[in-house]
Design a protein around this motif. Structure first.
Motif, PDB file in Angstrom:
ATOM      1  N   SER A 164      -0.572   3.677  -4.882  1.00  9.89           N
ATOM      2  CA  SER A 164      -2.017   3.415  -4.878  1.00  9.89           C
ATOM      3  C   SER A 164      -2.390   2.318  -5.869  1.00  9.89           C
ATOM      4  O   SER A 164      -3.296   1.525  -5.615  1.00  9.89           O
ATOM      5  CB  SER A 164      -2.788   4.698  -5.206  1.00  9.89           C
ATOM      6  OG  SER A 164      -2.591   5.667  -4.198  1.00  9.89           O
ATOM      7  N   PHE A 191      -9.647   1.075  -2.952  1.00 13.64           N
ATOM      8  CA  PHE A 191      -8.860   2.300  -2.881  1.00 13.64           C
ATOM      9  C   PHE A 191      -8.970   2.877  -1.488  1.00 13.64           C
ATOM     10  O   PHE A 191     -10.042   2.891  -0.895  1.00 13.64           O
ATOM     11  CB  PHE A 191      -9.349   3.325  -3.903  1.00 13.64           C
ATOM     12  CG  PHE A 191      -8.658   4.657  -3.807  1.00 13.64           C
ATOM     13  CD1 PHE A 191      -9.303   5.743  -3.224  1.00 13.64           C
ATOM     14  CD2 PHE A 191      -7.364   4.825  -4.257  1.00 13.64           C
ATOM     15  CE1 PHE A 191      -8.671   6.980  -3.112  1.00 13.64           C
ATOM     16  CE2 PHE A 191      -6.725   6.049  -4.145  1.00 13.64           C
ATOM     17  CZ  PHE A 191      -7.370   7.123  -3.573  1.00 13.64           C
ATOM     18  N   THR A 219      -3.355   5.815   1.178  1.00 11.68           N
ATOM     19  CA  THR A 219      -2.222   5.413   0.337  1.00 11.68           C
ATOM     20  C   THR A 219      -1.637   6.593  -0.431  1.00 11.68           C
ATOM     21  O   THR A 219      -0.514   6.517  -0.930  1.00 11.68           O
ATOM     22  CB  THR A 219      -2.636   4.324  -0.666  1.00 11.68           C
ATOM     23  OG1 THR A 219      -3.687   4.831  -1.517  1.00 11.68           O
ATOM     24  CG2 THR A 219      -3.128   3.085   0.058  1.00 11.68           C
TER      25      THR A 219
END
Length: 364
Positions: free
Chosen positions: A168, A178, A182
């Motif tokens: 991440s 973000f 992930t």
């Protein structure tokens, strides 16, 4: 001390320093960086070669520092009592003197800090938090008055730092955004990475108990440990498989199933191998993580080319990070987000002045 590998190494030679740094483990740090970069292309349609290289070098330098601190601190605490079965430690064998080891550890901390500063300039506060925590935990794993290696939390740290944060964090450096997706490859790689440490501690269980190390294996015992190892090995395939139905372009993630035959025999091998052969199981677990990470990286690249125009993917490949993420708004690719799950868009981005924006998710 019983060692799997017996070598005649001249003190302070190149081979001695390599034994001190253990470069074969560098791939464990490199795999999540490759996967995070590939997922930046897959989910956000952007990647940058320079940021990838800086991130890769930073991750490898932290891995090298952690290895050296582990070797140095283990000998400093006089934790060898002749019962450990495993790879020899450079300081214990006399290949690297304690004074030279201490200087190299200090130098490695400086190098890690420089890479950390560079990545913080690119990634901002989130990367600053990860970098500081990585330095602290990398040192405290075996250093300090209460080493993490003497507790059951070593595998958890590997899961977090070599999985969730690594993937991440790399994605954030590439996209300044973000994406919850992930966490899936991060958790998957982190579990296999934790399995590597778990096997190492499984092999050294008797020795660890004799020197007061209360690892996760020591806490749960060998019988339960075999079940935990099996979960660490097989759950990553389940997690990645969960992603495939989310988007019509995600079918390449099924490539990771090619690693399943390698994983299938490992739990039985761990359970039936004599102690002196368990190091081989650890190496095979490392090979599994590298192959899994390689396949996941290829899958991410394939998804990127299926989901985004090749011109868009190439647009930021060689752009200077200071130009890409300076005062200008992020590339248009950053504003494209991943598919919805339950009607909720999973990606956010940071626009000018750090203001958050949420663009509509594409509908397929």
């Amino acid at each position: 001390m019983k060692s799997v590998v017996k070598k005649e190494i001249r003190p302070h030679s190149f081979a001695a320093w390599m034994a001190f740094m253990r470069p074969k483990t560098f791939w464990i740090a490199a795999a999540p960086v490759c996967v995070g970069t590939a997922f930046a292309g897959a989910l956000a349609g952007t990647w940058n070669l320079w940021i990838f290289l800086f991130t890769l070098l930073g991750a490898v330098s932290i891995q090298a520092m952690s290895n050296m601190v582990n070797d140095y601190a283990y000998n400093l605490k006089k934790a060898e009592n002749g019962t450990r079965v495993g790879l020899p430690r450079a300081t214990t064998e006399g290949w690297i003197s304690m004074s030279a080891a201490k200087k190299m550890v200090g130098f490695s901390i400086v190098v890690c800090s420089l890479f950390g500063i560079l990545l913080i300039v690119i990634g901002g506060l989130p990367i600053a938090c990860i970098a500081v925590l990585s330095l602290i935990c990398g040192f405290c794993y075996m250093g300090g008055p209460k080493p993490i290696a003497y507790t059951p939390f070593g595998e958890f740290l590997v899961l977090v730092f070599y999985g969730l944060f690594a993937v991440s964090g790399t994605y954030w450096l590439q996209t300044h955004s973000f994406n919850w997706l992930t966490l899936v490859p991060g958790l998957s790689l982190g579990l296999i990475g934790a399995a590597i440490l778990f096997v190492n501690n499984y092999r050294d269980l008797d020795h660890d108990r004799s020197v007061g190390r209360y690892t996760l294996v020591a806490a749960c015992g060998r019988k339960l440990a075999n079940t935990l190892y099996m979960l660490m090995i097989f759950l990553p395939f389940v997690f990645i498989g969960w992603m495939v139905p989310l988007n019509q372009h995600y079918w390449p993630f099924l490539f990771v199933l090619m690693a399943l035959p390698r994983a299938s025999f490992l739990p039985h091998l761990l359970k039936t191998s004599p102690q002196e052969k368990i190091t081989m199981v650890m190496f095979k677990t490392i090979q599994l993580e590298l192959f899994f990470g390689f396949l996941l990286t290829l899958s991410g690249i394939a998804v990127a080319f299926l989901s985004w125009p090749s011109t868009q993917l190439a647009a930021n490949l060689f752009v200077s990070p200071s130009v890409t993420f300076g005062d200008r708004a992020p590339p248009l690719a950053l504003r494209a987000t991943s598919p919805r799950i339950g009607g909720v868009c999973l990606a956010e981005g940071a626009g000018k002045s750090g203001r958050l924006y949420k663009d509509p998710c594409p509908r397929y």
